[in-house]
Design an enzyme around this catalytic site. Structure first.
Site, mmCIF file in Angstrom:
data_model
loop_
_atom_site.group_PDB
_atom_site.id
_atom_site.type_symbol
_atom_site.label_atom_id
_atom_site.label_comp_id
_atom_site.label_asym_id
_atom_site.label_seq_id
_atom_site.Cartn_x
_atom_site.Cartn_y
_atom_site.Cartn_z
ATOM 1 N N SER A 59 36.300 21.917 69.467
ATOM 2 C CA SER A 59 36.736 23.255 69.034
ATOM 3 C C SER A 59 36.923 24.187 70.230
ATOM 4 O O SER A 59 37.861 24.990 70.266
ATOM 5 C CB SER A 59 35.702 23.865 68.081
ATOM 6 O OG SER A 59 35.681 23.161 66.872
ATOM 7 N N GLN B 105 39.092 27.405 61.103
ATOM 8 C CA GLN B 105 40.508 27.241 61.436
ATOM 9 C C GLN B 105 41.334 28.341 60.788
ATOM 10 O O GLN B 105 42.215 28.924 61.415
ATOM 11 C CB GLN B 105 41.002 25.870 60.981
ATOM 12 C CG GLN B 105 40.375 24.735 61.777
ATOM 13 C CD GLN B 105 40.808 23.364 61.290
ATOM 14 O OE1 GLN B 105 41.617 23.248 60.383
ATOM 15 N NE2 GLN B 105 40.261 22.337 61.903
ATOM 16 N N ASP C 174 31.103 18.932 60.067
ATOM 17 C CA ASP C 174 31.703 17.696 60.603
ATOM 18 C C ASP C 174 30.686 16.562 60.742
ATOM 19 O O ASP C 174 31.044 15.454 61.153
ATOM 20 C CB ASP C 174 32.322 17.971 61.982
ATOM 21 C CG ASP C 174 33.627 18.755 61.870
ATOM 22 O OD1 ASP C 174 34.212 18.812 60.766
ATOM 23 O OD2 ASP C 174 34.063 19.323 62.889
ATOM 24 N N LYS D 192 38.880 16.753 54.550
ATOM 25 C CA LYS D 192 38.851 16.507 56.007
ATOM 26 C C LYS D 192 39.834 15.369 56.332
ATOM 27 O O LYS D 192 40.747 15.112 55.575
ATOM 28 C CB LYS D 192 37.422 16.206 56.448
ATOM 29 C CG LYS D 192 36.484 17.410 56.297
ATOM 30 C CD LYS D 192 36.907 18.535 57.221
ATOM 31 C CE LYS D 192 36.047 19.789 57.067
ATOM 32 N NZ LYS D 192 36.561 20.905 57.841
ATOM 33 N N ARG E 62 35.843 12.535 52.665
ATOM 34 C CA ARG E 62 34.631 11.979 53.293
ATOM 35 C C ARG E 62 33.540 11.664 52.279
ATOM 36 O O ARG E 62 32.671 10.827 52.564
ATOM 37 C CB ARG E 62 34.119 12.916 54.398
ATOM 38 C CG ARG E 62 35.003 12.845 55.624
ATOM 39 C CD ARG E 62 34.398 13.469 56.857
ATOM 40 N NE ARG E 62 35.271 13.231 57.993
ATOM 41 C CZ ARG E 62 35.450 14.061 59.008
ATOM 42 N NH1 ARG E 62 34.791 15.210 59.050
ATOM 43 N NH2 ARG E 62 36.259 13.745 60.000
#
Ligand code: S3P
Length: 440
Positions: free
Chosen positions: A24, A174, A324, A351, A355
């Protein structure tokens, strides 16, 4: 397409490792350097599958950059200093949603027409969450049924962007960053309210660069334009990627006798949820702060194998602070005694893969009791699991998590289409080998 076979560990993992810069931070430092005047120097830059599309896009946009080892040099020209290309460029964002969403905000502010496209996987990611509020700001952007390709149409010089107040439906750094970037060119302040503590790297970096950001209320950030005429170039060494670190921490926690140290890792509190979750499971994790750069704390993390880990429930803000890390977390949960439950994590379905489904189906293939929930999953851990051949599913973090599972399995685990790991952690296999793992 290569596959990766991970053998059950024959000996403890041991050693100290310094990881490449956080993903990031690498994205933000490279892009925000364009806003400055002069040459930025970004050391320990993450040169990987997810950052290459951003660098290529900068090249297409006429921004000079070069990599010297792991040091990225970017020549900034200010927000309005990009050369106007003869035709709107098509910028290919690969698999990187961060590249696409951040570029959309940046190009909106720069008033630069372009098409943003990406891989089939990226074309499946939700984009209305940025295009709707950007349009409300006056950005002439269109999407394709809520997905990429996105088109930024030319914006007439007499059409300024307007600030807005936007409540995010889902905590997302984001989306927040795309809007804060567009807000740089707006004629009034932009206020963003979040339901949870998404990573705040943009806020920290913007403040350190001299931009005016206020926090009028908790979970609320306000950017006050205009952008100063000249911003000084960036000079920093990026802290190591805590999301890559997570796989190594999980590895040390499932291989008896292990002890490893990860040096100079990013310790921003909006990113350390995984460390908190591990500590709640009873893991021996020691954190030694080492400093701060551009408002970002970093330090060393030492983790030692802990035989009596226990399952926990993860929900609410903690989900956002480790968004994440669930693939890595699932492997630790499979090793921990008792039940682990994850809730409030529906976002994991959006994602690089779904997931929730990816984690549960692969754990079941190893013989671990696991069950999908609408907004999370449930794992009953503490029993041995066997090896299998598992597909990466085009998701780098799924590939790495199940490679780690191979270290503690009774027989080897082979990950097919494992190239995808180079998206975020190109040295994953070699780092594991340095620590003592057998990877072929
Ligand atoms: C990122 C934000 C997160 C994260 C992604 C990187 C960023 O996504 O999952 O890997 O750099 O802003 P969301 O903003 O969609 O939660």
């Amino acid at each position: 397409m290569t596959s990766l076979t991970i053998h059950p560990a024959a000996a403890p993992l041991q050693g100290a490792v310094r990881l490449s810069g956080d993903k990031s931070l690498s994205h933000r430092a490279a892009l925000f350097a364009v806003l400055t005047q002069g040459e930025s120097r970004i050391a320990n830059f993450l040169d990987a599958g997810v950052t290459r599309p951003l660098l290529s896009a900068l090249h297409e946009l006429g921004v000079p950059w070069h990599l010297e080892g792991d040091v990225l040099h970017v020549t900034g020209r200010g927000l309005h200093g990009l050369p106007q290309p003869p035709h709107p460029p098509t910028l290919y964002c690969g698999h990187s949603a961060t590249t696409m969403r951040l570029l959309a905000g940046f190009l909106a502010a720069a008033g630069m027409p372009a098409v943003l496209d990406g891989s089939p996987g990226l074309r499946r990611r939700p984009m209305r969450r940025i295009t709707d509020p950007l349009r409300r700001m006056g950005v002439p952007i269109s999407d394709t049924d809520g997905h990429a390709p996105l088109t930024l149409h030319p914006r007439p010089a007499d059409h300024p962007l307007h600030g807005l107040t936007h409540h995010l439906a889902v905590a997302s750094a984001q989306v927040k960053t795309a809007l804060l970037l567009a807000a740089l060119a707006a004629d009034s302040p932009t206020t963003i309210v979040e339901p949870g503590p998404s990573r705040d790297h943009t806020e920290r970096l913007f403040r350190a660069m001299g931009l005016r950001l206020e926090q009028p209320a908790p979970r609320t950030v306000r950017l006050v334009p205009p952008i100063p005429a000249e911003l000084p170039p960036l000079r920093l060494t990026l802290p190591g990627d805590i999301s890559s670190a997570a796989f190594l921490l999980a590895a040390a926690l499932v291989v008896p006798g292990s002890q490893i140290t990860l040096q100079r890792v990013l310790l921003n509190p909006t990113r350390t949820g995984f460390l908190d979750a591990l500590q709640r499971m009873g893991a021996q994790v020691t954190i030694t702060p080492r400093g701060e750069t551009y408002g970002e704390p970093f330090g060393d993390i030492t983790v030692a194998y802990t035989p009596d880990l226990h399952g926990i429930t993860v929900r609410g803000d903690l989900v956002v602070r480790m968004v994440d890390e669930f693939p890595a977390f699932a492997i630790v949960a499979a090793a921990a005694q008792g039940e682990t439950v994850v809730q409030d994590a529906e976002e994991l379905r959006h994602k690089e893969s779904d997931r929730i489904a990816a984690i549960v189906s692969r754990l079941q293939a190893l013989g671990v009791e696991a069950q999908a929930l609408p907004d999370g999953f449930r794992i009953v851990g503490g029993r041995p699991w066997h090896g299998a051949q598992l597909a990466s599913g085009g998701d780098h973090r799924i590939a790495m998590a199940f490679a780690v599972a191979g270290l503690a399995a009774q027989t080897p685990i082979t990950i097919t289409d494992a190239d995808i790991i180079t998206q975020s952690f190109p040295t994953f296999a070699s780092v594991l080998q340095t620590l003592g793992a057998t990877v072929t």
